[in-house]
Design a protein around this motif. Structure first.
Motif, short mmCIF file in Angstrom:
data_model
loop_
_atom_site.label_atom_id
_atom_site.label_comp_id
_atom_site.label_asym_id
_atom_site.label_seq_id
_atom_site.Cartn_x
_atom_site.Cartn_y
_atom_site.Cartn_z
N MET A 196 -0.36 -4.90 0.20
CA MET A 196 1.00 -5.35 -0.14
C MET A 196 1.40 -6.50 0.75
N SER A 197 2.22 -7.38 0.23
CA SER A 197 2.76 -8.47 1.03
C SER A 197 3.53 -7.88 2.23
N PRO A 198 3.37 -8.31 3.50
CA PRO A 198 2.64 -9.52 3.91
C PRO A 198 1.17 -9.29 4.27
N GLY A 199 0.66 -8.06 4.21
CA GLY A 199 -0.74 -7.80 4.61
C GLY A 199 -1.71 -8.04 3.48
N VAL A 200 -1.62 -9.22 2.85
CA VAL A 200 -2.29 -9.43 1.56
C VAL A 200 -3.82 -9.52 1.64
N ASP A 201 -4.39 -9.68 2.84
CA ASP A 201 -5.86 -9.79 2.93
C ASP A 201 -6.53 -8.43 3.10
N LYS A 202 -5.73 -7.38 3.25
CA LYS A 202 -6.29 -6.06 3.58
C LYS A 202 -6.72 -5.29 2.31
N MET A 203 -7.77 -4.46 2.48
CA MET A 203 -8.23 -3.60 1.37
C MET A 203 -8.43 -2.19 1.92
N PRO A 204 -8.13 -1.14 1.13
CA PRO A 204 -8.29 0.23 1.65
C PRO A 204 -9.75 0.65 1.79
N LEU A 205 -10.64 0.03 0.98
CA LEU A 205 -12.08 0.32 1.11
C LEU A 205 -12.88 -0.86 0.55
N ARG A 206 -14.20 -0.85 0.84
CA ARG A 206 -15.07 -1.91 0.34
C ARG A 206 -15.58 -1.55 -1.05
N LEU A 207 -15.84 -2.56 -1.86
CA LEU A 207 -16.17 -2.31 -3.27
C LEU A 207 -17.62 -2.60 -3.62
#
Ligand code: NAP
Length: 280
Positions: A196-207
């Motif tokens: 979510m904005s502002p942490g837009v580069d983060k992902m909960p897991l790798r795909l």
């Protein structure tokens, strides 16, 4: 006489709901108005009594009142009771009845975009917060066969499963285990606040292990395309953001109040325009 509807929350100034609902009332020729009410926690009981006294015909409930409002209502629908949160209140015979349209809104939007029902698919939910609960319990109520849950805090995922009143086959996973098993899933539903904005580069897991024929639905809608959606798209998967869920939860509330389901495309477009016209 013009009917009055609204949304209660704190804060409330950012809410997209008034624009969506007032447009629907106007487009459908319904003589009603929808107002954002800024209600503080300590004023909630007085606000609900006041709304009843002045004849408010129905309202939405947002953060932080979705759970606290439940004992203040005359009745709460069993699904909302199980979810432990109400986002829509209707007035019937001078009684206020609470519902939760978040899960149903999500599933309608997902089925539409997926092109068919997801209930017989192998589904993974990432996250075990309030939104995950609404989605998981509604999937359960509708007869979903297999829905696994991956969450950072194992205890929360375990509570979600244990308290579910519907029979759903569910395996609980750590995020790292979900990464490894990702190829098992047809549908991946991202419900955490990561990305979510502002942490837009983060992902909960790798795909790395997502299948190219999988479908990823991220319920975040700001930004319109999360880092997770971008990555899934690059790996060939189809993706969807949370705008459709938001539009549909509102459309279903509107239908409960008026008996008419407004156009979810139009509602979605209004929210998208308010967010700056970005699309995914
Ligand atoms: P919530 O109840 O606070 O749950 C947050 C979830 O995110 C939990 O599973 C939490 O894991 C996880 N999480 C948060 N920070 C994390 C981190 N750093 N690492 C790993 N996991 C983390 O929130 P919610 O009400 O479910 O809302 C979640 C998201 O859904 C928000 O972005 C919200 O805007 C969005 N949402 C969208 C719609 C829509 O209509 N599209 C509707 C509702 C919500 P733990 O259990 O480990 O803390």
């Amino acid at each position: 006489m013009k009917k009055l509807y609204g949304v209660i929350g704190d804060p409330i100034g950012h809410s997209m709901s008034p624009a969506m609902h007032n447009d629907a009332f106007e487009t459908l020729g319904i003589n009603a108005y929808y107002h954002p009410f800024h209600i503080k926690r300590e004023d909630l009981a007085a606000a609900v009594a006041g709304m009843k006294a002045i004849g408010v015909s129905g309202f939405n409930v947002t953060v932080p009142h979705k759970t606290a409002i439940m004992p203040l209502l005359d009745e709460v629908d069993p699904l909302a009771q199980a979810i432990g949160a109400v986002n829509t209140v209707i007035r019937s015979d001078n009684r206020y009845i609470g519902y939760n349209t978040d899960g149903e809104g999500f599933i309608r939007g997902l089925n539409e975009e997926y092109g068919k029902s997801v209930l017989d698919k192998h589904i993974l939910i990432i996250g075990a917060g309030g939104a995950a609960r609404a989605i998981y319990y509604t999937l359960g109520q509708q007869g979903a066969k297999r829905v696994d849950i991956a969450n950072r805090t194992a205890e929360k995922a375990s509570q979600l499963k244990e308290r579910c009143p519907y029979a759903v086959e569910t395996e609980l996973l750590a995020l790292i285990e979900a990464e490894e098993k990702l190829g098992d899933y047809d549908i991946i539903i991202q419900t955490t606040s990561i990305g979510m904005s502002p942490g837009v580069d983060k992902m909960p897991l790798r795909l790395a292990n997502i299948r190219p024929d999988a479908f990823l639905s991220d319920i975040i809608y700001n930004p319109a395309q999360t880092a997770l959606m971008k990555e899934a798209g690059l790996r060939g998967a189809r993706v969807q953001n949370g705008l459709r869920m938001f539009a549909y939860q509102g459309a279903l509330a509107f239908e409960k109040w008026t008996g008419v389901l407004p156009d979810p495309d139009r509602m979605e477009k209004i929210v998208q325009d308010k967010l700056g016209g970005k699309t995914c």
